[in-house]
Scaffold this active site. Structure first.
Site, PDB file in Angstrom:
ATOM      1  N   LYS A 151     -11.599 -25.107 -35.088  1.00 23.58           N
ATOM      2  CA  LYS A 151     -12.509 -25.732 -36.045  1.00 23.58           C
ATOM      3  C   LYS A 151     -13.946 -25.727 -35.534  1.00 23.58           C
ATOM      4  O   LYS A 151     -14.227 -26.189 -34.434  1.00 23.58           O
ATOM      5  CB  LYS A 151     -12.060 -27.183 -36.289  1.00 23.58           C
ATOM      6  CG  LYS A 151     -10.771 -27.266 -37.094  1.00 23.58           C
ATOM      7  CD  LYS A 151     -11.049 -26.787 -38.495  1.00 23.58           C
ATOM      8  CE  LYS A 151      -9.832 -26.925 -39.397  1.00 23.58           C
ATOM      9  NZ  LYS A 151     -10.062 -26.210 -40.675  1.00 23.58           N
ATOM     10  N   GLY A 319     -12.916 -47.630   0.068  1.00 25.85           N
ATOM     11  CA  GLY A 319     -12.631 -48.641  -0.941  1.00 25.85           C
ATOM     12  C   GLY A 319     -13.206 -49.985  -0.547  1.00 25.85           C
ATOM     13  O   GLY A 319     -13.630 -50.186   0.592  1.00 25.85           O
ATOM     14  N   CYS A 346     -13.756 -43.917   5.993  1.00 32.25           N
ATOM     15  CA  CYS A 346     -14.473 -45.182   5.831  1.00 32.25           C
ATOM     16  C   CYS A 346     -13.488 -46.349   5.860  1.00 32.25           C
ATOM     17  O   CYS A 346     -13.011 -46.700   6.936  1.00 32.25           O
ATOM     18  CB  CYS A 346     -15.329 -45.145   4.565  1.00 32.25           C
ATOM     19  SG  CYS A 346     -16.642 -46.354   4.626  1.00 32.25           S
ATOM     20  N   HIS A 472     -18.476 -40.642   5.082  1.00 33.18           N
ATOM     21  CA  HIS A 472     -17.816 -40.021   3.921  1.00 33.18           C
ATOM     22  C   HIS A 472     -18.009 -38.508   3.989  1.00 33.18           C
ATOM     23  O   HIS A 472     -18.884 -37.956   3.306  1.00 33.18           O
ATOM     24  CB  HIS A 472     -18.403 -40.579   2.624  1.00 33.18           C
ATOM     25  CG  HIS A 472     -17.954 -41.967   2.324  1.00 33.18           C
ATOM     26  ND1 HIS A 472     -16.747 -42.240   1.738  1.00 33.18           N
ATOM     27  CD2 HIS A 472     -18.536 -43.149   2.569  1.00 33.18           C
ATOM     28  CE1 HIS A 472     -16.608 -43.556   1.605  1.00 33.18           C
ATOM     29  NE2 HIS A 472     -17.674 -44.127   2.105  1.00 33.18           N
ATOM     30  N   GLU A 474     -16.447 -36.255   2.674  1.00 29.63           N
ATOM     31  CA  GLU A 474     -16.140 -35.555   1.413  1.00 29.63           C
ATOM     32  C   GLU A 474     -17.392 -35.166   0.622  1.00 29.63           C
ATOM     33  O   GLU A 474     -17.329 -34.280  -0.222  1.00 29.63           O
ATOM     34  CB  GLU A 474     -15.201 -36.399   0.541  1.00 29.63           C
ATOM     35  CG  GLU A 474     -15.796 -37.656  -0.086  1.00 29.63           C
ATOM     36  CD  GLU A 474     -15.700 -38.905   0.797  1.00 29.63           C
ATOM     37  OE1 GLU A 474     -15.624 -38.755   2.038  1.00 29.63           O
ATOM     38  OE2 GLU A 474     -15.723 -40.021   0.258  1.00 29.63           O
TER      39      GLU A 474
HETATM   40  N1  GLN Z   1     -15.184 -51.938   2.333  1.00 27.02           N
HETATM   41  C1  GLN Z   1     -15.526 -51.297   3.561  1.00 27.02           C
HETATM   42  C2  GLN Z   1     -16.940 -51.631   4.005  1.00 27.02           C
HETATM   43  O1  GLN Z   1     -17.739 -52.114   3.246  1.00 27.02           O
HETATM   44  C3  GLN Z   1     -15.354 -49.798   3.442  1.00 27.02           C
HETATM   45  C4  GLN Z   1     -16.339 -49.162   2.524  1.00 27.02           C
HETATM   46  C5  GLN Z   1     -15.938 -47.777   2.101  1.00 27.02           C
HETATM   47  O2  GLN Z   1     -14.800 -47.366   2.279  1.00 27.02           O
HETATM   48  N2  GLN Z   1     -16.865 -47.045   1.503  1.00 27.02           N
HETATM   49  O3  GLN Z   1     -17.273 -51.401   5.152  1.00 27.02           O
END
Ligand code: GLN
Length: 504
Positions: A151, A319, A346, A472, A474
């Site tokens: 479409k 996290g 992390c 990090h 990644e």
């Molecule tokens: N919560 C953890 C801190 O503040 C890890 C942070 C994260 O994994 N980006 O150090």
């Protein structure tokens, strides 16, 4: 490259990854939309926080100027003040060594919040001259399986809407799950007033890394450069490195299974760069990587816990907050005892440290003060300068920091360098005062901040690969240049898979 996001948050830093996807971090510490991660992976250039602008950021800066009296008593309005600010945010990217600024306007034509952005990019062409702007409009061409028909109506309607805002697209890129036939292209060309070659088919691809090649075969680069007045034949394109990476992906026959154990696993984009980094390491090693999501909470306090020994490697990614923490600690224990390759990113490194403290050093209440403010054994604690901070926006250690690697360590071997720079986003840390007790029990401090205070890398003695980093990694992996820490994980995973096959 630039992403204009019409939402009201000043930046995505405070947004829940479970809702909005990962927060991508730039070298200069910008907390940005995850699309910047794709941009960096695709063009292989580090970007800065200037490459991401939101409605919130635009209004903040206009209101700040208004309070300062910069508008000299004028009535401050969307046009011209907000639109000027948007244009200035785009124009500031055009430094002396920039030929083209690619601007993505997020959202959908017709959204209420997008209106000032569309108006600003409309004005932009007037400001810099028609020959200096190419508008590319992305539309959806749905396929109705019931009558086997594609479409074009949604495309026609969105182009009509865009024109009513004063923008005639130069190119229309059609997302679809079936190839778009030439007759359909002519139809779109006729109704939408673009040349047939400027109707480009962007069909669903086996991986996002196939897409640049597909768009190249559709001739998108030619059309865009033509609109912008570049002599394309003077600019030969070399996609060979890219083609090699994609070919390795398609030709790979063995598969390694990598589990990502986290708390936002139901949102596919929450760990986007981690997932892509695993893929890149797979391209490099010539294996397929199957990424499997494990909900951290399921590993703790459940009668049936997921069997992690079936995986060839495990990642505990970054996290925030307490949910799922005990399940992650359990994951680190299983990986340590079961000799399963593990990469802690992390939070994942902090977890690895907590687990080691509890079960090897015998500090049963060892924790991070993020999860247990009163623990006697705060092996992870707020960074020294963060104790007084209450504002949640931009209070973390953010962006690129150097680390010194220890000679003879696994990470030193993988990086092939003594000093490395990685991006950070955290409030808590492992302090070097803990180093001695951990080291003597087998968890080696493999990298430190230049002042020697902050632990940046840890690795476990006598384990095939149990590495943690406070950074990090990644965010710096590329399809043609996989990141060393992910290469280390995938290589260890390949060995584990081979051993398992041999023992079958
Ligand atoms: N919560 C953890 C801190 O503040 C890890 C942070 C994260 O994994 N980006 O150090």
């Amino acid at each position: 490259m630039c992403k204009l996001d019409p939402y009201l948050n000043v930046d995505p830093g405070t947004m829940n990854p479970g809702e909005h996807g990962e927060v991508f971090v730039t070298d200069d510490g910008g907390e940005t939309d995850l699309d910047l991660g794709h941009y960096e992976r695709f063009i292989d250039e580090p970007l800065t926080q200037r490459s991401n602008t939101t409605t919130g950021a635009i209004y903040s800066s206009v209101i700040e100027k208004e309070r300062r009296g910069d508008y000299l008593g004028k009535t401050v309005q969307v046009i011209p003040h907000i639109t000027n600010e948007i244009k200035a945010h785009v124009a500031r990217l055009a430094t002396d060594d920039t030929d083209i600024v690619i601007v993505e306007v997020g959202g959908t034509v017709g959204d209420m919040e997008i209106v000032p952005f569309i108006e600003a990019i409309r004005q932009f062409r007037r400001d810099v001259g028609r020959e200096n702007v190419c508008y590319i409009h992305l539309t959806l061409v749905p396929y109705l399986a019931a009558n086997g028909e594609q479409k074009t109506k949604p495309t026609q309607h969105s182009v009509t809407m865009l024109r009513s805002s004063g923008i005639q697209p130069n190119v229309i890129v059609c997302r679809s799950d079936q190839p778009i036939s030439d007759s359909l292209k002519s139809k779109i060309s006729l109704f939408c007033d673009v040349t047939p070659e400027a109707v480009v088919s962007a069909i669903d691809a086996p991986s996002i890394y196939d897409i640049p090649l597909a768009l190249y075969h559709e001739g998108l680069d030619r059309i865009v450069l033509d609109v912008l007045g570049f002599d394309i034949d003077a600019l030969p394109i070399d996609l060979s490195e890219w083609e090699t990476a994609v070919r390795r992906y398609h030709e790979a026959t063995t598969t390694v299974r990598i589990a990502i154990v986290g708390k936002y696993v139901s949102m596919a984009d929450a760990y986007l760069s981690v997932e892509e980094s695993v893929r890149h390491a797979g391209f490099g090693a010539g294996v397929r990587t199957s990424i499997e999501w494990v909900e951290a909470e399921d590993l703790h306090g459940n009668s049936t816990i997921p069997d992690l020994s079936q995986y060839d490697g495990i990642i505990v990614p970054g996290g925030f907050g307490e949910r799922g923490i005990e399940g992650m600690v359990e994951t680190a224990r299983i990986a340590r005892e079961g000799l399963i390759p593990y990469l802690g990113i992390c939070l994942g490194m902090q977890i690895q440290v907590i687990e080691f403290a509890r079960h090897i050093l015998g500090l049963a209440d060892a924790n991070s003060t993020e999860f247990s403010p009163t623990t006697e054994h705060a092996v992870i604690d707020l960074m020294a300068d963060q104790h007084e901070v209450t504002n949640k926006g931009g209070t973390m250690r953010l962006g690129s920091y150097p680390a010194h690697l220890r000679s003879g360590s696994i990470v030193r071997g993988l990086y092939g360098d003594d000093v490395v720079h990685e991006r950070h986003r955290h409030r808590f840390e492992m302090h070097a005062r803990w180093a001695e007790s951990f080291e003597s029990a087998g968890l080696k401090i493999a990298g430190l901040s230049p002042d020697g205070q902050l632990v940046e890398f840890v690795e476990l003695d006598g384990h095939p690969y149990m590495v943690g980093t406070q950074a990090h990694p990644e965010f710096k992996s590329r399809p043609n240049r996989p990141h060393p820490l992910f290469v280390g994980l995938v290589d260890a995973a390949i060995k584990r898979a081979a051993e398992r096959d041999a023992s079958k």
